[in-house]
Design an enzyme around this catalytic site. Structure first.
Site, PDB file in Angstrom:
ATOM      1  N   ARG A 178      -1.515  -6.916  -2.789  1.00 26.50           N
ATOM      2  CA  ARG A 178      -2.405  -7.659  -3.413  1.00 26.50           C
ATOM      3  C   ARG A 178      -3.038  -8.795  -2.743  1.00 26.50           C
ATOM      4  NH1 ARG A 178      -4.176  -3.532  -6.483  1.00 26.50           N
ATOM      5  NH2 ARG A 178      -2.701  -3.009  -8.091  1.00 26.50           N
ATOM      6  N   TYR A 184     -10.941  -7.038   1.275  1.00 28.05           N
ATOM      7  CA  TYR A 184     -11.804  -5.930   0.469  1.00 28.05           C
ATOM      8  C   TYR A 184     -13.060  -5.874   0.715  1.00 28.05           C
ATOM      9  CZ  TYR A 184     -12.993  -8.298  -3.787  1.00 28.05           C
ATOM     10  OH  TYR A 184     -13.405  -9.214  -4.709  1.00 28.05           O
ATOM     11  N   THR A 221      -5.565   4.041 -10.769  1.00 21.83           N
ATOM     12  CA  THR A 221      -4.445   3.567 -11.740  1.00 21.83           C
ATOM     13  C   THR A 221      -5.006   3.899 -13.023  1.00 21.83           C
ATOM     14  OG1 THR A 221      -4.420   1.527 -10.318  1.00 21.83           O
ATOM     15  CG2 THR A 221      -3.413   1.484 -12.572  1.00 21.83           C
ATOM     16  N   GLU A 239       0.712   1.268  -8.324  1.00 24.43           N
ATOM     17  CA  GLU A 239      -0.454   1.883  -9.112  1.00 24.43           C
ATOM     18  C   GLU A 239      -0.106   3.294  -9.573  1.00 24.43           C
ATOM     19  OE1 GLU A 239      -4.133   1.360  -6.879  1.00 24.43           O
ATOM     20  OE2 GLU A 239      -4.102  -0.654  -7.493  1.00 24.43           O
ATOM     21  N   GLU A 299      -2.253  -6.297 -13.344  1.00 21.26           N
ATOM     22  CA  GLU A 299      -3.279  -6.189 -14.706  1.00 21.26           C
ATOM     23  C   GLU A 299      -2.198  -6.946 -15.844  1.00 21.26           C
ATOM     24  OE1 GLU A 299      -4.691  -2.610 -16.413  1.00 21.26           O
ATOM     25  OE2 GLU A 299      -4.286  -1.683 -14.569  1.00 21.26           O
ATOM     26  N   GLU A 339      -0.919   6.602 -11.020  1.00 18.21           N
ATOM     27  CA  GLU A 339      -1.834   7.660 -10.825  1.00 18.21           C
ATOM     28  C   GLU A 339      -1.474   8.760 -10.880  1.00 18.21           C
ATOM     29  OE1 GLU A 339      -4.414   6.613  -7.763  1.00 18.21           O
ATOM     30  OE2 GLU A 339      -4.137   4.487  -7.743  1.00 18.21           O
ATOM     31  N   GLN A 379      -5.105  -7.393   0.152  1.00 19.01           N
ATOM     32  CA  GLN A 379      -6.014  -6.614  -0.453  1.00 19.01           C
ATOM     33  C   GLN A 379      -7.334  -7.897  -0.776  1.00 19.01           C
ATOM     34  OE1 GLN A 379      -5.363  -4.671  -4.137  1.00 19.01           O
ATOM     35  NE2 GLN A 379      -7.484  -3.691  -4.282  1.00 19.01           N
ATOM     36  N   THR A 404       1.957   5.608   0.450  1.00 18.13           N
ATOM     37  CA  THR A 404       1.573   6.251  -0.965  1.00 18.13           C
ATOM     38  C   THR A 404       2.477   7.481  -1.334  1.00 18.13           C
ATOM     39  OG1 THR A 404      -0.895   6.055  -0.515  1.00 18.13           O
ATOM     40  CG2 THR A 404      -0.136   7.612  -2.266  1.00 18.13           C
ATOM     41  N   HIS A 411      -8.456  -0.180 -16.532  1.00 19.24           N
ATOM     42  CA  HIS A 411      -7.952  -0.541 -15.328  1.00 19.24           C
ATOM     43  C   HIS A 411      -9.178  -1.421 -14.686  1.00 19.24           C
ATOM     44  CE1 HIS A 411      -5.974  -1.407 -11.471  1.00 19.24           C
ATOM     45  NE2 HIS A 411      -6.967  -0.643 -10.680  1.00 19.24           N
ATOM     46  N   ARG A 470     -14.216 -11.806 -11.839  1.00 18.11           N
ATOM     47  CA  ARG A 470     -15.451 -12.026 -12.702  1.00 18.11           C
ATOM     48  C   ARG A 470     -15.317 -12.073 -14.132  1.00 18.11           C
ATOM     49  NH1 ARG A 470     -16.163  -8.011  -8.967  1.00 18.11           N
ATOM     50  NH2 ARG A 470     -15.952  -6.515 -10.733  1.00 18.11           N
ATOM     51  N   ASP A 476      -9.069   8.243  -3.040  1.00 17.90           N
ATOM     52  CA  ASP A 476      -8.607   7.304  -4.462  1.00 17.90           C
ATOM     53  C   ASP A 476      -9.733   7.073  -5.011  1.00 17.90           C
ATOM     54  OD1 ASP A 476      -6.605   6.605  -6.121  1.00 17.90           O
ATOM     55  OD2 ASP A 476      -6.123   4.778  -5.270  1.00 17.90           O
ATOM     56  N   ASP A 482       0.086   4.515  -5.631  1.00 16.71           N
ATOM     57  CA  ASP A 482      -0.720   3.856  -4.520  1.00 16.71           C
ATOM     58  C   ASP A 482      -0.217   2.467  -4.437  1.00 16.71           C
ATOM     59  OD1 ASP A 482      -2.654   3.263  -2.956  1.00 16.71           O
ATOM     60  OD2 ASP A 482      -4.054   2.868  -4.669  1.00 16.71           O
ATOM     61  N   TYR A 519     -11.073   5.419  -9.061  1.00 16.58           N
ATOM     62  CA  TYR A 519     -11.272   4.039  -9.965  1.00 16.58           C
ATOM     63  C   TYR A 519     -11.321   4.421 -11.435  1.00 16.58           C
ATOM     64  CZ  TYR A 519     -11.582  -1.128 -10.184  1.00 16.58           C
ATOM     65  OH  TYR A 519     -11.365  -2.361 -10.153  1.00 16.58           O
ATOM     66  N   LYS A 566      -3.616  -0.645   1.550  1.00 19.70           N
ATOM     67  CA  LYS A 566      -3.198   0.331   0.794  1.00 19.70           C
ATOM     68  C   LYS A 566      -2.741   1.627   1.337  1.00 19.70           C
ATOM     69  CE  LYS A 566      -5.420  -0.138  -3.278  1.00 19.70           C
ATOM     70  NZ  LYS A 566      -5.134  -0.234  -4.718  1.00 19.70           N
TER      71      LYS A 566
HETATM   72 MN    MN Z   1      -5.332   3.160  -6.443  1.00 17.65          MN
END
Ligand code: MN
Length: 427
Positions: free
Chosen positions: A235, A242, A357, A197, A371, A199, A238, A255, A132, A141, A125, A231, A127, A251
């Protein structure tokens, strides 16, 4: 136009110009099929009865298997021959003798149970949507949402192939370790922030030997076709797990993919330039620079809708949550594939690469619920329910289509999954 009437309907996903491949069962037999209107053409029967005569013998044999892997391994020239022959069999111009030979091999789609189209050896997968990555990065951040490598490296991780399921399979809410910012210790229990997600998946056709990269201008010859991918992501699990190695149990519980693989040949009219990089962005390194970026993008509209249990009981149709487009990716599909193999990593027929995503820049184009957290209110459903994340009984439906003016719609069908409750609250 096709002599299969339903394939000429303006709202079908599967006109003669599409001819996506899948694997289906009926009468306890599993076969490769090709979608045409509301019918599935049984490719094994076509092979057995001499209707694929333009193919070499091993390619005909590949069409009789219970997965697409052997056909994927045949390579792009064979796929073109097969596509041309299927088009001739199903076109309105086919002579009546051909039509009467093909007709018995059409199965109504409603009688076909769709299966995973291939044995998926490996799943990766990416990014690849900068919109996204920026929105999600901002949550963690605010001042520095994109890490410095983003505009140079197509970021990805190796996912889990064993838990890939076909559209329509129920998805059980996962349990995992969760630690909210206010808690001092993690607890184990059902995820409370389950997300989807949106995708697109790339099915690898012919692979590459270990140690031999794939040049960017040859990348597309290795793509058998595209599907939709959900996907599913927990959260809360995660955010605790992560760092430092990336996604893991958040994850790997499920899927979902759509059952039909749309061939690249069908998407030829939907090609568009790669999304423009912002002024000041670095150019991709040479190995990621195609000689013709004018056709690197693909214009596929992607939609997410949701139907809650209560909406279903009240016969309220699914509500659309967002709409995005595949063409908005920062990294194109050929760049993802070439980057993956650039270390010498061998890709194999049936491997699945997902884009990550897909989100656009504007509100309403977010490809996941996470998001949408920047939106002032939580999401309101038509019956007054609200959502921050998915609840048990929610069904998530993805659709994708390419609509070029004056041409039939090339659709992906549906990629759906319904959340069912966690099997236990603790283990
Ligand atoms: Mn994904």
């Amino acid at each position: 136009m096709s002599w299969v009437e339903s394939a000429n309907s303006p709202d079908t996903d599967f006109p003669l110009q599409n001819l996506p491949y899948g694997v289906f069962s009926n009468n306890e037999e599993t076969r490769i099929g090709v979608a045409i209107g509301d019918q599935v053409l049984d490719l094994r029967a076509c092979a057995h009865y001499g209707l694929l005569s333009e193919l070499p013998p091993d390619a005909i044999e590949a069409c009789t298997q219970e997965s697409l892997n052997d056909l994927m391994a045949q390579g792009s020239e064979t796929w073109s021959v097969l596509r041309r022959q299927l088009t001739a069999l199903l076109a309105e111009s086919a002579d009546s003798a051909v039509k009467s030979r093909v007709q018995p091999f059409l199965v109504p789609m409603r009688d076909a149970q769709m299966q995973l189209p291939a044995h998926i050896g490996d799943y990766t997968d990416f990014y690849a949507s900068i919109h996204h990555a920026t929105r999600v990065g901002k949550l963690f951040r605010p001042d520095n949402p994109l890490l410095p490598n983003y505009k140079y490296v197509p970021i990805g991780y190796h996912g889990r192939a064993s838990s890939i399921v076909v559209s329509g399979t129920a998805v059980r809410r996962p349990c995992g370790q969760i630690k909210t910012p206010t808690e001092t210790e993690p607890t184990f229990g059902p995820s409370r922030s389950l997300d989807y997600e949106l995708e697109v998946g790339i099915f690898i056709g012919r692979g590459n030997p270990l140690g031999e990269p794939i040049a960017i201008d040859r990348a597309e010859q290795h793509i058998f076709g595209l599907c939709l991918v959900n996907d599913w992501s927990a959260r809360d699990i995660q955010s605790w797990e992560y760092q430092p190695l990336g996604p893991f149990l958040a994850k790997n519980f499920a899927t979902t993919i759509s059952p039909w693989i749309v061939p690249m040949g069908a998407l030829a009219p939907c090609r568009v330039p790669a999304a423009a990089r912002a002024e000041g962005d670095p150019a991709p390194l040479t190995y990621l620079t195609p000689s013709n970026a004018a056709r690197s993008g693909i214009d596929v509209t992607l939609e997410v809708s949701l139907q809650s249990e209560k909406m279903r009981q009240a016969n309220i149709t699914p509500v659309q949550l967002s709409q995005g487009n595949l063409r908005e990716l920062y990294w194109s599909l050929d760049q993802l594939l070439t980057h993956h193999a650039s270390s010498g990593c061998n890709l194999r027929p049936g491997d699945l690469l997902a884009t990550g995503t897909i989100s656009g820049p504007e509100e309403g184009s977010e490809g996941c619920l996470l998001e949408m957290k920047h939106r002032a209110a939580t999401l309101k459903l038509p019956n007054g329910e609200t959502r921050t994340f998915l609840e048990d009984g929610d069904q998530v439906i993805f659709r994708g289509y390419c609509q070029t003016p004056g041409l039939p719609r090339i659709g992906f069908g549906e990629c759906t999954g319904k959340i069912i409750s966690s099997s236990s609250t603790s283990v």
